[in-house]
Scaffold this motif. Structure first.
Motif, PDB file in Angstrom:
ATOM      1  N   ILE A 147       0.914  -0.995   0.280  1.00  0.00           N
ATOM      2  CA  ILE A 147       0.028   0.019   0.341  1.00  0.00           C
ATOM      3  C   ILE A 147       0.397   0.695  -0.132  1.00  0.00           C
ATOM      4  N   GLY A 148       1.666   1.131   0.812  1.00  0.00           N
ATOM      5  CA  GLY A 148       2.968   3.046   0.995  1.00  0.00           C
ATOM      6  C   GLY A 148       3.220   2.321  -0.674  1.00  0.00           C
ATOM      7  N   THR A 149       3.682   1.457  -1.046  1.00  0.00           N
ATOM      8  CA  THR A 149       4.542   1.451  -2.356  1.00  0.00           C
ATOM      9  C   THR A 149       3.485   1.900  -3.557  1.00  0.00           C
ATOM     10  N   GLY A 150       2.588   1.843  -3.091  1.00  0.00           N
ATOM     11  CA  GLY A 150       1.882   2.133  -4.766  1.00  0.00           C
ATOM     12  C   GLY A 150       1.217   3.621  -4.088  1.00  0.00           C
ATOM     13  N   VAL A 151       1.040   4.490  -3.337  1.00  0.00           N
ATOM     14  CA  VAL A 151       0.699   5.830  -2.377  1.00  0.00           C
ATOM     15  C   VAL A 151       1.790   6.538  -2.657  1.00  0.00           C
ATOM     16  N   ILE A 152       3.285   6.026  -3.045  1.00  0.00           N
ATOM     17  CA  ILE A 152       3.853   7.296  -3.174  1.00  0.00           C
ATOM     18  C   ILE A 152       4.269   6.679  -5.038  1.00  0.00           C
TER      19      ILE A 152
ATOM     20  N   GLY B 258       1.902   6.321  -6.666  1.00  0.00           N
ATOM     21  CA  GLY B 258       0.494   6.773  -7.386  1.00  0.00           C
ATOM     22  C   GLY B 258       0.526   8.717  -6.791  1.00  0.00           C
ATOM     23  N   TYR B 259       1.438   8.672  -6.050  1.00  0.00           N
ATOM     24  CA  TYR B 259       2.009  10.726  -6.030  1.00  0.00           C
ATOM     25  C   TYR B 259       3.068  10.880  -6.839  1.00  0.00           C
ATOM     26  N   LEU B 260       3.701  10.144  -7.048  1.00  0.00           N
ATOM     27  CA  LEU B 260       4.718  10.728  -7.860  1.00  0.00           C
ATOM     28  C   LEU B 260       4.192  10.974  -9.724  1.00  0.00           C
ATOM     29  N   ALA B 261       2.875  10.129  -9.857  1.00  0.00           N
ATOM     30  CA  ALA B 261       2.551   9.806 -10.999  1.00  0.00           C
ATOM     31  C   ALA B 261       1.815  11.266 -10.844  1.00  0.00           C
TER      32      ALA B 261
END
Length: 107
Positions: A93-98, A100-103
């Motif tokens: 989840i943390g990797t997905g949030v990061i 998504g934030y960068l994208a």
């Protein structure tokens, strides 16, 4: 409110019907005798009450995590493996949030 009461009554019937697996979960958590059945039952009924409500939020996410942890605790009967699975989930989840934030642009 009516759907919550119905859901809790049905969940109570299920916890009575599955007395032994529920007591196994309580024994793993360190309780004995009546508390071994009552503690997981109260947790399950509280989670079902929250999930049957019409509003959704953080409480529902916590309720799902608690129910999933109790079911994994019965299946694996090993707290260490459950913590490993939860940490893998949080890492994903943390990797997905990061990502998504960068994208999104990272502002």
């Amino acid at each position: 409110m009516i759907q919550q009461i119905i859901a809790v009554l049905l969940a109570a019937l299920v916890t009575i019907a599955y007395n032994e697996p529920i007591s196994t979960i309580g024994n793993i958590l360190g309780f004995s005798e009546v508390l071994a059945w009552a503690t997981p039952t109260v947790l399950i009924l509280l989670c079902v009450w929250k999930l049957a409500s019409s509003d959704w939020g953080l409480g529902d996410a916590i309720a799902i995590i608690v129910l999933a942890t109790l079911s994994m605790l019965y299946i694996t009967q090993n707290i260490d493996s459950i913590l490993l699975e939860i940490s893998k989930l949080l890492l994903g989840i943390g990797t997905g949030v990061i990502i998504g934030y960068l994208a999104k642009g990272g502002k």
